[in-house]
Design a protein around this motif. Structure first.
Motif, PDB file in Angstrom:
ATOM      1  N   GLU A  98       0.851  -1.205   0.000  1.00  0.00           N
ATOM      2  CA  GLU A  98       0.000   0.000   0.000  1.00  0.00           C
ATOM      3  C   GLU A  98       0.886   1.255   0.000  1.00  0.00           C
ATOM      4  OE1 GLU A  98      -3.393  -0.037  -0.094  1.00  0.00           O
ATOM      5  OE2 GLU A  98      -3.447   2.175  -0.063  1.00  0.00           O
ATOM      6  N   LEU A  99       1.970   1.219   0.774  1.00  0.00           N
ATOM      7  CA  LEU A  99       2.883   2.370   0.797  1.00  0.00           C
ATOM      8  C   LEU A  99       3.520   2.577  -0.565  1.00  0.00           C
ATOM      9  CD1 LEU A  99       4.596   1.769   4.259  1.00  0.00           C
ATOM     10  CD2 LEU A  99       3.267   3.795   3.640  1.00  0.00           C
ATOM     11  N   GLU A 100       3.865   1.463  -1.194  1.00  0.00           N
ATOM     12  CA  GLU A 100       4.512   1.564  -2.506  1.00  0.00           C
ATOM     13  C   GLU A 100       3.581   2.229  -3.516  1.00  0.00           C
ATOM     14  OE1 GLU A 100       6.057   0.610  -6.406  1.00  0.00           O
ATOM     15  OE2 GLU A 100       4.147  -0.086  -5.636  1.00  0.00           O
ATOM     16  N   LYS A 101       2.280   1.888  -3.422  1.00  0.00           N
ATOM     17  CA  LYS A 101       1.298   2.504  -4.328  1.00  0.00           C
ATOM     18  C   LYS A 101       1.262   4.012  -4.102  1.00  0.00           C
ATOM     19  CE  LYS A 101      -2.267  -0.781  -4.319  1.00  0.00           C
ATOM     20  NZ  LYS A 101      -3.564  -0.979  -3.701  1.00  0.00           N
ATOM     21  N   ARG A 102       1.288   4.394  -2.805  1.00  0.00           N
ATOM     22  CA  ARG A 102       1.152   5.809  -2.466  1.00  0.00           C
ATOM     23  C   ARG A 102       2.406   6.625  -2.769  1.00  0.00           C
ATOM     24  NH1 ARG A 102      -3.107   6.796   1.420  1.00  0.00           N
ATOM     25  NH2 ARG A 102      -4.537   5.071   1.102  1.00  0.00           N
ATOM     26  N   PHE A 103       3.583   5.999  -2.641  1.00  0.00           N
ATOM     27  CA  PHE A 103       4.823   6.776  -2.802  1.00  0.00           C
ATOM     28  C   PHE A 103       5.607   6.375  -4.055  1.00  0.00           C
ATOM     29  CE2 PHE A 103       4.151   7.012   1.866  1.00  0.00           C
ATOM     30  CZ  PHE A 103       4.007   8.383   1.957  1.00  0.00           C
ATOM     31  N   ARG A 104       4.911   5.693  -4.969  1.00  0.00           N
ATOM     32  CA  ARG A 104       5.605   5.178  -6.152  1.00  0.00           C
ATOM     33  C   ARG A 104       6.414   6.269  -6.851  1.00  0.00           C
ATOM     34  NH1 ARG A 104       1.704   1.663  -9.485  1.00  0.00           N
ATOM     35  NH2 ARG A 104       1.967   0.363  -7.644  1.00  0.00           N
ATOM     36  N   LYS A 105       5.823   7.462  -6.942  1.00  0.00           N
ATOM     37  CA  LYS A 105       6.502   8.509  -7.720  1.00  0.00           C
ATOM     38  C   LYS A 105       7.261   9.478  -6.832  1.00  0.00           C
ATOM     39  CE  LYS A 105       3.640   8.129 -11.701  1.00  0.00           C
ATOM     40  NZ  LYS A 105       2.223   8.267 -11.941  1.00  0.00           N
ATOM     41  N   ASN A 106       7.274   9.224  -5.548  1.00  0.00           N
ATOM     42  CA  ASN A 106       7.922  10.157  -4.623  1.00  0.00           C
ATOM     43  C   ASN A 106       9.322   9.643  -4.246  1.00  0.00           C
ATOM     44  OD1 ASN A 106       8.754  11.773  -2.568  1.00  0.00           O
ATOM     45  ND2 ASN A 106       6.772  11.827  -1.518  1.00  0.00           N
ATOM     46  N   LEU A 107      10.321  10.179  -4.888  1.00  0.00           N
ATOM     47  CA  LEU A 107      11.672   9.661  -4.661  1.00  0.00           C
ATOM     48  C   LEU A 107      12.258  10.140  -3.336  1.00  0.00           C
ATOM     49  CD1 LEU A 107      13.103   9.921  -8.291  1.00  0.00           C
ATOM     50  CD2 LEU A 107      11.992   7.992  -7.168  1.00  0.00           C
ATOM     51  N   GLU A 108      11.496  10.967  -2.639  1.00  0.00           N
ATOM     52  CA  GLU A 108      11.945  11.447  -1.317  1.00  0.00           C
ATOM     53  C   GLU A 108      11.626  10.442  -0.211  1.00  0.00           C
ATOM     54  OE1 GLU A 108      13.693  14.269  -0.480  1.00  0.00           O
ATOM     55  OE2 GLU A 108      13.996  14.058  -2.635  1.00  0.00           O
ATOM     56  N   VAL A 109      10.974   9.360  -0.586  1.00  0.00           N
ATOM     57  CA  VAL A 109      10.613   8.338   0.416  1.00  0.00           C
ATOM     58  C   VAL A 109      11.231   7.001   0.001  1.00  0.00           C
ATOM     59  CG1 VAL A 109       8.692   7.042   1.439  1.00  0.00           C
ATOM     60  CG2 VAL A 109       8.436   9.496   0.987  1.00  0.00           C
ATOM     61  N   SER A 110      11.945   6.354   0.931  1.00  0.00           N
ATOM     62  CA  SER A 110      12.488   5.025   0.616  1.00  0.00           C
ATOM     63  C   SER A 110      11.725   3.975   1.410  1.00  0.00           C
ATOM     64  CB  SER A 110      13.982   4.965   0.928  1.00  0.00           C
ATOM     65  OG  SER A 110      14.172   4.821   2.316  1.00  0.00           O
ATOM     66  N   LEU A 111      11.500   2.832   0.774  1.00  0.00           N
ATOM     67  CA  LEU A 111      10.719   1.764   1.410  1.00  0.00           C
ATOM     68  C   LEU A 111      11.566   0.511   1.542  1.00  0.00           C
ATOM     69  CD1 LEU A 111       7.425   2.141  -0.646  1.00  0.00           C
ATOM     70  CD2 LEU A 111       7.835   2.954   1.684  1.00  0.00           C
ATOM     71  N   THR A 112      11.648  -0.009   2.762  1.00  0.00           N
ATOM     72  CA  THR A 112      12.447  -1.218   2.998  1.00  0.00           C
ATOM     73  C   THR A 112      11.593  -2.246   3.722  1.00  0.00           C
ATOM     74  OG1 THR A 112      14.423   0.151   3.213  1.00  0.00           O
ATOM     75  CG2 THR A 112      14.578  -2.091   4.063  1.00  0.00           C
ATOM     76  N   LEU A 113      11.673  -3.472   3.265  1.00  0.00           N
ATOM     77  CA  LEU A 113      10.964  -4.581   3.900  1.00  0.00           C
ATOM     78  C   LEU A 113      12.000  -5.537   4.471  1.00  0.00           C
ATOM     79  CD1 LEU A 113       8.269  -6.189   4.346  1.00  0.00           C
ATOM     80  CD2 LEU A 113       8.703  -7.273   2.136  1.00  0.00           C
ATOM     81  N   VAL A 114      11.783  -5.946   5.719  1.00  0.00           N
ATOM     82  CA  VAL A 114      12.730  -6.870   6.368  1.00  0.00           C
ATOM     83  C   VAL A 114      11.971  -8.126   6.793  1.00  0.00           C
ATOM     84  CG1 VAL A 114      14.204  -7.207   8.403  1.00  0.00           C
ATOM     85  CG2 VAL A 114      14.141  -4.971   7.275  1.00  0.00           C
ATOM     86  N   ASP A 115      12.528  -9.276   6.521  1.00  0.00           N
ATOM     87  CA  ASP A 115      11.965 -10.522   7.067  1.00  0.00           C
ATOM     88  C   ASP A 115      13.089 -11.544   7.160  1.00  0.00           C
ATOM     89  OD1 ASP A 115       8.802 -11.694   7.240  1.00  0.00           O
ATOM     90  OD2 ASP A 115      10.406 -13.158   7.276  1.00  0.00           O
ATOM     91  N   ARG A 116      12.933 -12.462   8.118  1.00  0.00           N
ATOM     92  CA  ARG A 116      14.005 -13.468   8.245  1.00  0.00           C
ATOM     93  C   ARG A 116      13.901 -14.521   7.146  1.00  0.00           C
ATOM     94  NH1 ARG A 116      11.779 -15.283  13.957  1.00  0.00           N
ATOM     95  NH2 ARG A 116       9.759 -16.065  13.302  1.00  0.00           N
TER      96      ARG A 116
END
Ligand code: FAD
Length: 410
Positions: A19-37
């Motif tokens: 959902e965050l990726e959809k919202r910030f897809r074009k906003n290069l001022e936001v970085s998205l990181t997913l962590v899982d083991r």
């Protein structure tokens, strides 16, 4: 650059990051990181099928592929950085995380680490009981069942072979219902008399699936009884040893395979921080699912203690966790844009359960339906989840594969 990190690629975490990726897809001022083991999303609602899928009909690779969704396939070319590793430390003051040997800094953090079996309630649980809590656990149960029937078939004077499932929640009843046809196949395969195989659920209260309505529990009980599953109510397990389960009423019951399906506690959070938690370790959150007394940390899914408007905990299920994940992404976006988010409230709510073959129960806030249609409703909810993660085409393939693989022993 604002850094958002989501920890946990389960139902809540994945829905939040997508959902965050959809919202910030074009906003290069936001970085998205997913962590899982793990580098996959585990579709837990099908784990009971893994534990009861006969090898002659379904290979390990096939059953795995129906519960394991590779994160690379879900993330694809989206603007999300995935880091595989265990969260080992969280410093909420410094806004830093340790994942394996890396230190990650965040501006906003979403915690969605789910929960784990809570063995603390019964002595010997960790040593003697098998659990369905993950893929290895489900495969261990499948092997233990096959081994038990095979070994029993070589014994000349053998009494009843008993599988005891401790706890009568929805994971237990799904598993026990499906176990019936698995044991039918094993008895045929090893020439062991079917009438000497027993499945028993031991439940401490007076009904099954207590979190849902009385009628729901009654429907499930009728179905299980029709399948030949024995249910013992008022059987509160207190101790397990190599061969016996001991109950509060003093009764001792022998078992050949023991499956634990009792309570859970939130996944633990290591590190120098004191976040407010309930007794089961769930994080206390406010109406925006923001962790109380912590700046810029949100929690969603089973690791959060989310209350409804009446102050009651909302149900803990895959669908609810997914909904909370999407909500948290919206709330965070509003806060980042200095807007006030709407408070969280549980939306349309439907629980579906399959109990043995093509039979299910569906409950919404208003009505209850049991039978073949509810089975299809359950399959539809699976499809909808795959669709959100993978897109329409792959979701159709996943759900057909699931239906094809798991119908083989129905
Ligand atoms: C056997 C079984 C059957 C179920 N069947 C159903 C069902 O039919 N219907 C239903 O609605 N619900 C079902 N549930 C419940 C459902 O799985 C949960 O409600 C749901 O998974 C909660 O989602 P979550 O995102 O909070 O946690 P999860 O989906 O458990 O995700 C947590 C994620 O966090 C990761 N993680 C945990 N700790 C760390 C760490 N320290 N570092 C890095 N990563 C970490 C895990 O690898 C995992 O990917 C079932 C559960 C089980 C165990």
């Amino acid at each position: 650059m604002k850094k958002i990190i989501v920890v946990g690629a389960g139902f809540a975490g994945l829905n939040a990051i997508l959902e965050l990726e959809k919202r910030f897809r074009k906003n290069l001022e936001v970085s998205l990181t997913l962590v899982d083991r793990e580098d996959y999303h585990l579709f837990t609602p099908n784990l009971y099928e893994v534990a009861t899928a006969e090898e002659e009909f379904t290979s390990v690779a096939q059953v795995k592929s129906s519960v394991v969704l590779p994160l690379s396939q879900i993330i694809g070319r989206k603007r999300i950085v995935f880091i595989k590793g265990e969260l080992t430390e969280l410093d909420s003051q410094a806004r830093k995380l340790k994942v394996g040997i890396r230190t990650l800094e965040y501006d906003y953090l979403i915690l969605a680490l789910g929960d784990r079996p809570d063995f603390s309630r019964v002595e010997g649980a960790q040593e003697y009981a098998l659990t369905l809590s993950g893929l290895p656990g489900a495969l261990r149960i499948r092997n233990a069942l096959e081994f038990a029937v095979q070994a029993a078939s070589h014994e000349v004077q053998r009494g009843t072979l008993r599988v005891v499932v401790v706890g009568g929640g929805y994971v237990a009843v799904k598993f026990a219902g499906e176990l019936k046809s698995f044991l039918d196949i094993l008895s045929w395969k090893y020439g062991y008399p079917r009438e000497r195989l027993e499945i028993m659920i031991a439940e401490s209260s007076d009904r099954l699936v207590t979190g849902l309505g009385k009628d729901f529990g009654r429907q499930v009980l009728e179905r299980l009884t029709a399948l030949g599953v024995r249910t013992e109510f008022h059987h509160h397990a207190v101790k397990f040893d190599h061969h016996f389960v001991e109950f509060l009423n003093g009764e001792r019951m022998s078992y050949d395979v023991l499956v634990w399906s009792l309570g859970t506690a939130a996944s633990s959070l290591p590190g120098p921080m004191v976040l407010p938690k309930t007794l089961a370790g769930r994080l206390e959150v406010d109406e925006y699912l923001k962790v109380k007394q912590a700046a810029n940390i949100f929690a969603a899914g089973n690791m959060a203690q989310v209350l409804d408007r009446h102050g009651q905990p909302v149900p803990r299920s895959a669908a609810v966790a997914a909904e909370q994940g999407r909500y948290v992404a919206q709330a965070l976006t509003c806060l980042m844009q200095n807007q006030k988010p709407r408070a969280y409230s549980l939306g349309f709510y439907a629980v579906t359960l399959r109990v043995g073959g093509k039979w299910g129960v569906l409950q919404t806030r208003r009505w209850l339906l049991a039978g073949y249609f509810a089975y299809w409703a359950d399959l539809y909810f699976h499809f909808r989840h795959y669709w959100r993660l993978l897109g329409f085409g792959p979701a159709v393939r996943y759900v057909f594969r699931e239906k094809e693989i798991f119908s083989r022993n129905d």
